[in-house]
Design an enzyme around this catalytic site. Structure first.
Site, mmCIF file in Angstrom:
data_model
loop_
_atom_site.group_PDB
_atom_site.id
_atom_site.type_symbol
_atom_site.label_atom_id
_atom_site.label_comp_id
_atom_site.label_asym_id
_atom_site.label_seq_id
_atom_site.Cartn_x
_atom_site.Cartn_y
_atom_site.Cartn_z
ATOM 1 N N CYS A 74 10.565 27.520 8.193
ATOM 2 C CA CYS A 74 11.169 28.137 7.014
ATOM 3 C C CYS A 74 10.246 29.262 6.553
ATOM 4 C CB CYS A 74 11.299 27.078 5.916
ATOM 5 S SG CYS A 74 11.827 27.721 4.317
ATOM 6 N N ASN A 75 10.780 30.471 6.486
ATOM 7 C CA ASN A 75 9.960 31.609 6.049
ATOM 8 C C ASN A 75 9.539 31.466 4.594
ATOM 9 O OD1 ASN A 75 10.209 34.195 8.116
ATOM 10 N ND2 ASN A 75 11.922 32.782 8.287
ATOM 11 N N THR A 76 10.470 31.056 3.734
ATOM 12 C CA THR A 76 10.172 30.979 2.304
ATOM 13 C C THR A 76 9.007 30.019 2.056
ATOM 14 O OG1 THR A 76 12.542 31.300 1.936
ATOM 15 C CG2 THR A 76 11.231 30.655 0.029
ATOM 16 N N HIS A 95 17.544 30.483 8.644
ATOM 17 C CA HIS A 95 18.994 30.288 8.684
ATOM 18 C C HIS A 95 19.720 31.436 9.406
ATOM 19 C CE1 HIS A 95 18.359 27.200 5.618
ATOM 20 N NE2 HIS A 95 19.633 26.861 5.728
ATOM 21 N N TYR A 122 15.641 26.930 -1.245
ATOM 22 C CA TYR A 122 14.308 27.344 -1.707
ATOM 23 C C TYR A 122 14.297 28.801 -2.191
ATOM 24 C CZ TYR A 122 11.870 23.304 0.407
ATOM 25 O OH TYR A 122 11.395 22.056 0.715
ATOM 26 N N GLY A 123 15.177 29.612 -1.611
ATOM 27 C CA GLY A 123 15.077 31.063 -1.788
ATOM 28 C C GLY A 123 15.263 31.565 -3.202
ATOM 29 N N ASP A 173 12.356 22.274 7.144
ATOM 30 C CA ASP A 173 13.027 23.412 6.481
ATOM 31 C C ASP A 173 13.715 22.869 5.233
ATOM 32 O OD1 ASP A 173 14.124 26.025 6.072
ATOM 33 O OD2 ASP A 173 15.968 25.440 7.082
ATOM 34 N N CYS A 216 14.566 34.747 7.579
ATOM 35 C CA CYS A 216 14.940 33.433 7.050
ATOM 36 C C CYS A 216 15.475 32.693 8.255
ATOM 37 C CB CYS A 216 16.027 33.565 5.988
ATOM 38 S SG CYS A 216 16.778 31.976 5.553
HETATM 39 N N1 DGL Z 1 15.486 28.668 5.856
HETATM 40 C C1 DGL Z 1 14.698 29.120 4.778
HETATM 41 C C2 DGL Z 1 13.857 30.338 5.135
HETATM 42 O O1 DGL Z 1 13.536 30.545 6.268
HETATM 43 C C3 DGL Z 1 15.194 29.223 3.389
HETATM 44 C C4 DGL Z 1 16.570 28.977 2.956
HETATM 45 C C5 DGL Z 1 16.612 28.553 1.492
HETATM 46 O O2 DGL Z 1 16.407 27.368 1.243
HETATM 47 O O3 DGL Z 1 16.839 29.417 0.624
HETATM 48 O O4 DGL Z 1 13.449 31.090 4.288
#
Ligand code: DGL
Length: 258
Positions: free
Chosen positions: A69-71, A185, A37-38, A5, A183
């Site tokens: 991590c979804n992104t 998180h 990442y977002g 992630d 996400c």
């Molecule tokens: N945990 C990450 C997700 O699932 C992204 C968080 C990030 O880095 O903005 O998208």
């Protein structure tokens, strides 16, 4: 198995994977040098994720890679699968279970700004929630809140409320009954979100589904005993040591810098 992630969000996936495969040794890798990442461009995320997973897989030789991590998944999953010579499981917004659970047929997708604008989300909505209104809100503030919460810092109810209001205040938001935590998180602060919601909302995420998929892919493997986990950070960012108590609560040692 390697779980990856941008930060500590993937711990929400690790929690379910550990339940499904308590004996499996895990390496949790956080791209602390590239977090968050977002708010990055698709190109930046795809390049970082492919490069880091390539390096980590070469060095660690995992039995399976989980992009927790979804992104990273909605942007780079296909590319990573094409370049790695190991199985890769991704995390995609849990729109299907949300649509199955919704009575009002209005669901919300709460993710990073980058995730909620992806065509991947359009495709999931068209396929699994065609008869639902799908509201979307991208909140990078909620990602930062989850990180702060896991560092043991105090976080304010008003900030959690603001993230939810990004969905609730949209046209149709008053009927929304299910929220996809898109996400990794966000499940880590689901209780805080539930506590500030103006009415009971159902929160769904994909972690349990990923754990089932992972257990299926690794069926038949045997590990001698639980333990031997590692936590890796890609950069020595300030405050890295403050995650140690949270990592410990998830069965991991403190971060070591790769
Ligand atoms: N945990 C990450 C997700 O699932 C992204 C968080 C990030 O880095 O903005 O998208």
């Amino acid at each position: 198995m390697l779980l990856f992630d941008s930060g500590i969000g993937g711990l929400s996936v690790l929690r379910e994977v550990t339940r499904a495969l308590p004996q499996a040794p895990l390496v949790y890798a956080a791209d602390t040098a590239g977090f968050p990442y977002g708010v990055k461009s698709e190109m930046e995320v795809a390049t970082r994720v492919s490069a880091w997973l390539g390096r980590l897989a070469e060095r660690l030789r995992p039995s399976l890679v989980v992009i927790a991590c979804n992104t990273a998944s909605v942007i780079a999953l296909a590319h990573v699968r094409a370049v790695l010579d190991v199985g890769v499981v991704g995390t995609v917004p849990a729109i299907k279970p949300a649509a199955e659970a919704s009575v009002s047929r209005v669901i919300g997708v709460l993710g990073t700004p980058s995730t909620v604008r992806q065509p991947y989300v359009d495709a999931l909505s068209a396929r699994f929630a065609a008869d639902c209104t799908v509201l979307r809100h991208g909140s990078s503030a909620l990602v930062a809140l989850a990180e702060a919460h896991l560092r043991g810092e105090a976080t304010a109810d008003a900030d959690y409320r603001a993230a939810l209001e990004g969905l609730l205040m949209q046209p149709g938001g008053d009927a929304m009954d299910v929220v996809v935590l898109a996400c990794t998180h966000f499940p880590l602060v689901a209780e805080r979100l539930a506590a500030v919601a103006p009415r009971p909302l159902r929160f769904v995420d994909g972690a349990a589904g990923i754990a089932r998929r992972t257990a299926h892919l690794l069926a038949g493997r045997h590990w001698p005993a639980p333990g031997g986990h590692r936590a890796i950070a890609t950069g020595a960012v300030p405050g890295l040591e403050r995650y140690a108590p949270a990592l410990k609560a998830f069965g991991l040692p403190p971060f070591e810098v790769f």
